[in-house]
Design a protein around this motif. Sequence first.
Motif, PDB file in Angstrom:
ATOM      1  N   ALA A   1      -0.704   7.890  -8.454  1.00 18.07           N
ATOM      2  CA  ALA A   1       0.026   8.836  -7.629  1.00 18.07           C
ATOM      3  C   ALA A   1       1.381   8.689  -7.470  1.00 18.07           C
ATOM      4  O   ALA A   1       2.071   8.952  -6.569  1.00 18.07           O
ATOM      5  CB  ALA A   1      -0.647   8.688  -6.236  1.00 18.07           C
ATOM      6  N   PHE A   2       2.124   7.969  -8.418  1.00 19.48           N
ATOM      7  CA  PHE A   2       3.556   7.879  -8.606  1.00 19.48           C
ATOM      8  C   PHE A   2       4.279   9.097  -9.009  1.00 19.48           C
ATOM      9  O   PHE A   2       3.734   9.690  -9.987  1.00 19.48           O
ATOM     10  CB  PHE A   2       3.947   6.498  -9.346  1.00 19.48           C
ATOM     11  N   ARG A   3       5.422   9.350  -8.491  1.00 24.38           N
ATOM     12  CA  ARG A   3       6.064  10.351  -9.118  1.00 24.38           C
ATOM     13  C   ARG A   3       7.492   9.952  -9.274  1.00 24.38           C
ATOM     14  O   ARG A   3       8.155   9.484  -8.422  1.00 24.38           O
ATOM     15  CB  ARG A   3       6.050  11.560  -7.884  1.00 24.38           C
ATOM     16  N   GLN A   4       7.784  10.339 -10.589  1.00 24.96           N
ATOM     17  CA  GLN A   4       9.258   9.764 -11.098  1.00 24.96           C
ATOM     18  C   GLN A   4      10.353  10.738 -10.361  1.00 24.96           C
ATOM     19  O   GLN A   4      10.055  12.143 -10.691  1.00 24.96           O
ATOM     20  CB  GLN A   4       9.303   9.588 -12.535  1.00 24.96           C
ATOM     21  N   VAL A   5      11.445  10.505 -10.052  1.00 24.74           N
ATOM     22  CA  VAL A   5      12.309  11.402  -9.553  1.00 24.74           C
ATOM     23  C   VAL A   5      13.442  11.514 -10.676  1.00 24.74           C
ATOM     24  O   VAL A   5      13.677  10.600 -11.513  1.00 24.74           O
ATOM     25  CB  VAL A   5      13.125  11.145  -8.437  1.00 24.74           C
ATOM     26  N   SER A   6      14.388  12.577 -10.815  1.00 27.07           N
ATOM     27  CA  SER A   6      15.420  12.564 -11.613  1.00 27.07           C
ATOM     28  C   SER A   6      16.550  11.629 -11.511  1.00 27.07           C
ATOM     29  O   SER A   6      16.419  11.084 -10.526  1.00 27.07           O
ATOM     30  CB  SER A   6      15.758  14.069 -11.895  1.00 27.07           C
ATOM     31  N   GLU A   7      17.313  11.490 -12.389  1.00 26.24           N
ATOM     32  CA  GLU A   7      18.665  10.449 -12.235  1.00 26.24           C
ATOM     33  C   GLU A   7      19.439  11.049 -11.320  1.00 26.24           C
ATOM     34  O   GLU A   7      19.797  10.021 -10.431  1.00 26.24           O
ATOM     35  CB  GLU A   7      19.150  10.379 -13.518  1.00 26.24           C
ATOM     36  N   ALA A   8      19.710  12.328 -11.046  1.00 29.69           N
ATOM     37  CA  ALA A   8      20.317  12.938 -10.160  1.00 29.69           C
ATOM     38  C   ALA A   8      19.966  12.581  -8.676  1.00 29.69           C
ATOM     39  O   ALA A   8      20.533  12.535  -7.696  1.00 29.69           O
ATOM     40  CB  ALA A   8      20.535  14.564 -10.167  1.00 29.69           C
ATOM     41  N   GLN A   9      18.706  12.589  -8.626  1.00 25.88           N
ATOM     42  CA  GLN A   9      17.872  12.139  -7.190  1.00 25.88           C
ATOM     43  C   GLN A   9      17.380  10.712  -7.016  1.00 25.88           C
ATOM     44  O   GLN A   9      16.831  10.668  -6.229  1.00 25.88           O
ATOM     45  CB  GLN A   9      16.608  13.088  -7.151  1.00 25.88           C
ATOM     46  N   ALA A  10      17.840   9.838  -7.880  1.00 30.86           N
ATOM     47  CA  ALA A  10      17.464   8.672  -7.862  1.00 30.86           C
ATOM     48  C   ALA A  10      17.713   7.915  -6.439  1.00 30.86           C
ATOM     49  O   ALA A  10      17.113   7.087  -6.171  1.00 30.86           O
ATOM     50  CB  ALA A  10      18.243   7.727  -8.934  1.00 30.86           C
TER      51      ALA A  10
ATOM     52  N   GLY B   1       0.863  -1.097  -0.093  1.00 29.86           N
ATOM     53  CA  GLY B   1       0.001  -0.021   0.075  1.00 29.86           C
ATOM     54  C   GLY B   1       0.701   1.118  -0.079  1.00 29.86           C
ATOM     55  O   GLY B   1       1.016   1.673  -1.129  1.00 29.86           O
ATOM     56  N   GLY B   2       1.411   1.453   0.907  1.00 31.27           N
ATOM     57  CA  GLY B   2       1.980   2.884   1.266  1.00 31.27           C
ATOM     58  C   GLY B   2       1.325   4.044   0.963  1.00 31.27           C
ATOM     59  O   GLY B   2      -0.002   3.788   0.895  1.00 31.27           O
ATOM     60  N   SER B   3       1.942   5.044   1.188  1.00 32.71           N
ATOM     61  CA  SER B   3       0.978   6.398   1.045  1.00 32.71           C
ATOM     62  C   SER B   3       1.557   7.210  -0.119  1.00 32.71           C
ATOM     63  O   SER B   3       2.472   6.707  -0.852  1.00 32.71           O
ATOM     64  CB  SER B   3       1.092   7.652   2.327  1.00 32.71           C
ATOM     65  N   ASP B   4       0.568   8.109  -0.555  1.00 29.37           N
ATOM     66  CA  ASP B   4       1.127   8.857  -1.730  1.00 29.37           C
ATOM     67  C   ASP B   4       2.297   9.738  -1.549  1.00 29.37           C
ATOM     68  O   ASP B   4       2.778   9.866  -2.735  1.00 29.37           O
ATOM     69  CB  ASP B   4      -0.072   9.982  -2.098  1.00 29.37           C
ATOM     70  N   ALA B   5       2.752  10.045  -0.444  1.00 28.72           N
ATOM     71  CA  ALA B   5       4.108  10.732  -0.318  1.00 28.72           C
ATOM     72  C   ALA B   5       5.295   9.847  -0.620  1.00 28.72           C
ATOM     73  O   ALA B   5       6.241  10.292  -0.884  1.00 28.72           O
ATOM     74  CB  ALA B   5       4.188  11.207   0.984  1.00 28.72           C
ATOM     75  N   THR B   6       5.037   8.759  -0.306  1.00 26.02           N
ATOM     76  CA  THR B   6       6.087   7.729  -0.785  1.00 26.02           C
ATOM     77  C   THR B   6       6.413   6.992  -1.892  1.00 26.02           C
ATOM     78  O   THR B   6       7.283   6.189  -2.051  1.00 26.02           O
ATOM     79  CB  THR B   6       6.024   6.530   0.530  1.00 26.02           C
ATOM     80  N   ARG B   7       5.205   7.503  -2.859  1.00 28.91           N
ATOM     81  CA  ARG B   7       5.302   6.881  -4.134  1.00 28.91           C
ATOM     82  C   ARG B   7       6.275   7.268  -5.207  1.00 28.91           C
ATOM     83  O   ARG B   7       6.006   7.902  -6.375  1.00 28.91           O
ATOM     84  CB  ARG B   7       3.918   6.838  -4.851  1.00 28.91           C
ATOM     85  N   THR B   8       7.644   7.626  -4.660  1.00 24.13           N
ATOM     86  CA  THR B   8       8.597   8.088  -5.575  1.00 24.13           C
ATOM     87  C   THR B   8       9.375   7.213  -6.215  1.00 24.13           C
ATOM     88  O   THR B   8       9.499   6.042  -5.636  1.00 24.13           O
ATOM     89  CB  THR B   8       9.428   8.883  -5.017  1.00 24.13           C
ATOM     90  N   TYR B   9       9.640   7.091  -7.506  1.00 22.30           N
ATOM     91  CA  TYR B   9      10.461   5.774  -8.000  1.00 22.30           C
ATOM     92  C   TYR B   9      11.289   6.547  -9.289  1.00 22.30           C
ATOM     93  O   TYR B   9      11.324   7.701  -9.513  1.00 22.30           O
ATOM     94  CB  TYR B   9       9.111   4.995  -8.607  1.00 22.30           C
ATOM     95  N   ALA B  10      12.216   5.579  -9.604  1.00 24.19           N
ATOM     96  CA  ALA B  10      13.231   5.879 -10.712  1.00 24.19           C
ATOM     97  C   ALA B  10      13.099   4.518 -11.400  1.00 24.19           C
ATOM     98  O   ALA B  10      13.069   3.489 -11.021  1.00 24.19           O
ATOM     99  CB  ALA B  10      14.524   6.038 -10.096  1.00 24.19           C
TER     100      ALA B  10
END
Length: 241
Positions: free
Chosen positions: A77-86, A40-49
């Motif tokens: 609600a997933f958010r992609q991070v940049s390569e620098a912030q992977a 599950g997780g929360s929307d705030a933790t749905r960051t990915y690379a």
Amino acid sequence: MKHERWTRRALMLLAALAVTLSGCTTYVTSQVTAFSAWDGGSDATRTYAFTRNPAQKQSIEQATYEQMVASGLATQAFRQVSEAQAPQAHYLVGLAYGSRMDQVTVAQPVFYNPWPGPYWGPFNPWGPWGPYAPAYVNQTYPVYTHVLSIRITDKATGKELYNVSARTSGDEPSLVRAMPYLVRSALADFPMANGSVQVVKLPLEKNGGAPNETAVPPPAAAGLAPAPAPAAPASGAAAVQ
């Protein structure tokens, strides 16, 4: 000679019918299989690379499909991070895909009746084709199978959390044209239960599913890419357990 002319005409008719029927397809049907340990997780933790194997790192094709998947994940609600912030990403997303062509042989009837007149009618003792039963000719057609797998792992532990595959078969030879439908099918009912299989039907679009091909905007200063424009809603999908 007359029999050969009838046979040739019948084969031409069958070929024309096959082309007509292939043009009447209004849905793309995919079989979707999922294995899940999603917590599950929360929307705030749905960051990915995205993670790539060596062959995918410099691939334009890979980048194109990642854009489609990123658009689909944004609707969840997933958010992609940049390569620098992977390193700050909570999840890693990997893609695997491919196509295969098979040959399918179907026996098609060829009807031949040199004397149709006297033999037609409801009281015909020989049936609707007279005393000449239809012959059968084997016709071979290409069938293309396209597959997309999306794998989500926890970056900190390496644990696989979600693995979903979408597979579709038909007369479309191009993987890139099938990919928008595969992406939408794979993410249509996220997250699916572990070990579940669904059949997803999506309306065939004139633009080949272009709404899913929205480019991912450049990363923002904070390291998070703004959410891509949403893909076409999955409400048009019909999922059958």
